[in-house]
Design an enzyme around this catalytic site. Structure first.
Site, PDB file in Angstrom:
ATOM      1  N   LYS A 160       0.857  -1.185   0.000  1.00 11.14           N
ATOM      2  CA  LYS A 160       0.000   0.000   0.000  1.00 11.14           C
ATOM      3  C   LYS A 160       0.890   1.230   0.000  1.00 11.14           C
ATOM      4  CE  LYS A 160      -3.620   2.391   2.548  1.00 11.14           C
ATOM      5  NZ  LYS A 160      -4.597   2.317   3.636  1.00 11.14           N
ATOM      6  N   LYS A 198      -2.138  -1.528  -3.926  1.00 12.03           N
ATOM      7  CA  LYS A 198      -3.005  -0.350  -3.858  1.00 12.03           C
ATOM      8  C   LYS A 198      -2.190   0.913  -3.871  1.00 12.03           C
ATOM      9  CE  LYS A 198      -6.072   1.880  -0.599  1.00 12.03           C
ATOM     10  NZ  LYS A 198      -6.676   1.852   0.710  1.00 12.03           N
TER      11      LYS A 198
HETATM   12  C1  PBG Z   1      -6.988   3.632   5.278  1.00  5.94           C
HETATM   13  C2  PBG Z   1      -7.547   3.400   3.937  1.00  5.94           C
HETATM   14  C3  PBG Z   1      -7.392   4.269   2.868  1.00  5.94           C
HETATM   15  C4  PBG Z   1      -8.102   3.729   1.794  1.00  5.94           C
HETATM   16  C5  PBG Z   1      -8.661   2.538   2.221  1.00  5.94           C
HETATM   17  N1  PBG Z   1      -8.282   2.342   3.565  1.00  5.94           N
HETATM   18  C6  PBG Z   1      -6.742   5.550   2.726  1.00  5.94           C
HETATM   19  C7  PBG Z   1      -5.609   6.052   3.424  1.00  5.94           C
HETATM   20  O1  PBG Z   1      -4.648   5.350   3.708  1.00  5.94           O
HETATM   21  O2  PBG Z   1      -5.672   7.240   3.672  1.00  5.94           O
HETATM   22  C8  PBG Z   1      -8.195   4.383   0.469  1.00  5.94           C
HETATM   23  C9  PBG Z   1      -9.296   4.009  -0.390  1.00  5.94           C
HETATM   24  C10 PBG Z   1      -9.545   4.912  -1.524  1.00  5.94           C
HETATM   25  O3  PBG Z   1      -8.858   5.931  -1.723  1.00  5.94           O
HETATM   26  O4  PBG Z   1     -10.452   4.600  -2.288  1.00  5.94           O
HETATM   27  N2  PBG Z   1      -7.102   2.677   6.166  1.00  5.94           N
END
Ligand code: PBG
Length: 326
Positions: A194, A247
């Protein structure tokens, strides 16, 4: 052999031939729909920065699930937006926390596959994904919380747990917590690679994350790193991840492809909020054909090597695919 004996265009002459030769197929069961449940609202409320996406109240599960199933989608990823936040993100594991209520509501009213996003950023008053100590997110203390959250989500009826906080060791700790609580059959979909991405912007708006100008760069990956992503994935697989995730998706297709080549674990890719909103914004302005751009983006993510795609387009693309087939 080469031109003129070889003519690549021979196999592109009709739609039927094109279909016969298509190497990548997307189908409704590939898609997972993210759902935002907000404890503070009583009716669906649009997310301004994500056209076509709404926050849902903690009611009306039957209609919501019915609509999703009707569009051909059979799995959802649940996020909760709590009415109260605190330092420990305690609503994340409370029996009556928003996520647990939403999970129970969907499971009691449908046969949708419910995947629970496991993180603390929606639940902490500082907006970080874990417990903050001396200005930094404390990894090991956060893991204890993650274990509690996983068990609460499984008890609420979640079919799968998806930890997204990027703490070291999170998959192993969650696996043990689930097993100790009798949930050895609940799989873990690990957000393994991520990245610390600008493309999460609209999501933070959607979940009212009180994050301000902070950065998650102390735990999320820097975007130029490829080898590090393979290391992260390898660790998650060794800790027991059943599915690994990359992601965001579109800017990280090379990571998906490399993971596909190196690991036999199923791979999920998350087409995040910013990827979705960019396509929608351009389409709304008439600058691109939104439907084609949606299809192309999802086909590309699948072609890169993912088995499933988490996308805000899940319902729309499934509807389109059903129309095509007729
Ligand atoms: C955080 C989380 C995020 C997303 C899913 N879970 C964002 C972040 O790390 O700020 C992003 C999902 C999206 O942008 O569609 N736990």
């Amino acid at each position: 052999m080469k031109f003129p004996e070889v003519r690549m265009r021979r196999l592109r002459s009709t739609p039927a031939l094109e279909e016969m030769l298509s190497e990548t197929i997307i189908k409704p069961s590939d898609f997972i729909l993210p759902l935002f449940f907000n404890e503070m609202i009583t009716k669906d409320t649009p997310v301004p920065s994500m056209p076509g996406v709404s926050n849902h109240p903690l009611s009306g599960y039957e209609d919501l699930a019915h609509g999703i199933k009707n569009n051909g989608v059979s799995s959802v990823l649940v996020f909760g937006i709590p009415a109260t936040k605190d330092k420990e993100g305690s609503q994340a594991y409370d029996y009556d926390g928003v996520s647990q209520k939403a999970i129970r509501g969907i499971k009691e009213n449908s046969d949708l596959i419910v995947i629970a996003d496991l993180c603390m950023c929606e639940y902490t008053d500082h907006g970080h994904c874990g417990i903050v100590k001396d200005g930094n997110v404390d990894n090991d203390q956060t893991l204890t919380q993650y274990g509690k959250i996983a068990v609460a989500q499984a008890e609420a009826g979640a079919d799968m747990i998806a930890p997204s906080g990027m703490m070291d060791g999170q998959v192993g700790v969650i696996r043990k917590a689930l097993d100790d609580a009798g949930f050895c059959n609940i799989p873990i979909m690990a957000y393994s690679a991520k990245y610390c991405s600008a493309f999460y912007g609209p999501f933070r708006d959607a979940v009212a994350s009180s994050f301000g100008n902070n950065s998650r760069s102390a735990y999320q990956m820097q975007c130029g790193n490829r080898r590090e992503a393979m290391h992260e994935i390898e660790l998650d697989v060794s800790e027991g991840a059943d599915i690994i995730m990359v992601k965001p998706a579109s800017s990280y297709l090379d990571i998906i492809r490399e993971a596909r080549n190196r690991f036999d674990t199923p791979i999920a890719a998350y087409q995040v909020s910013g990827e979705y909103s960019m396509i929608e914004a351009a389409a709304i302005n008439g600058w691109i054909d939104g439907k084609r751009a949606m299809m192309e983006s999802l086909l590309s993510i699948k072609r890169a090597g993912s088995d499933m795609i988490i996308t805000y387009y899940a319902e729309r693309v499934s509807r389109e695919l059903a129309l095509w087939r007729r």
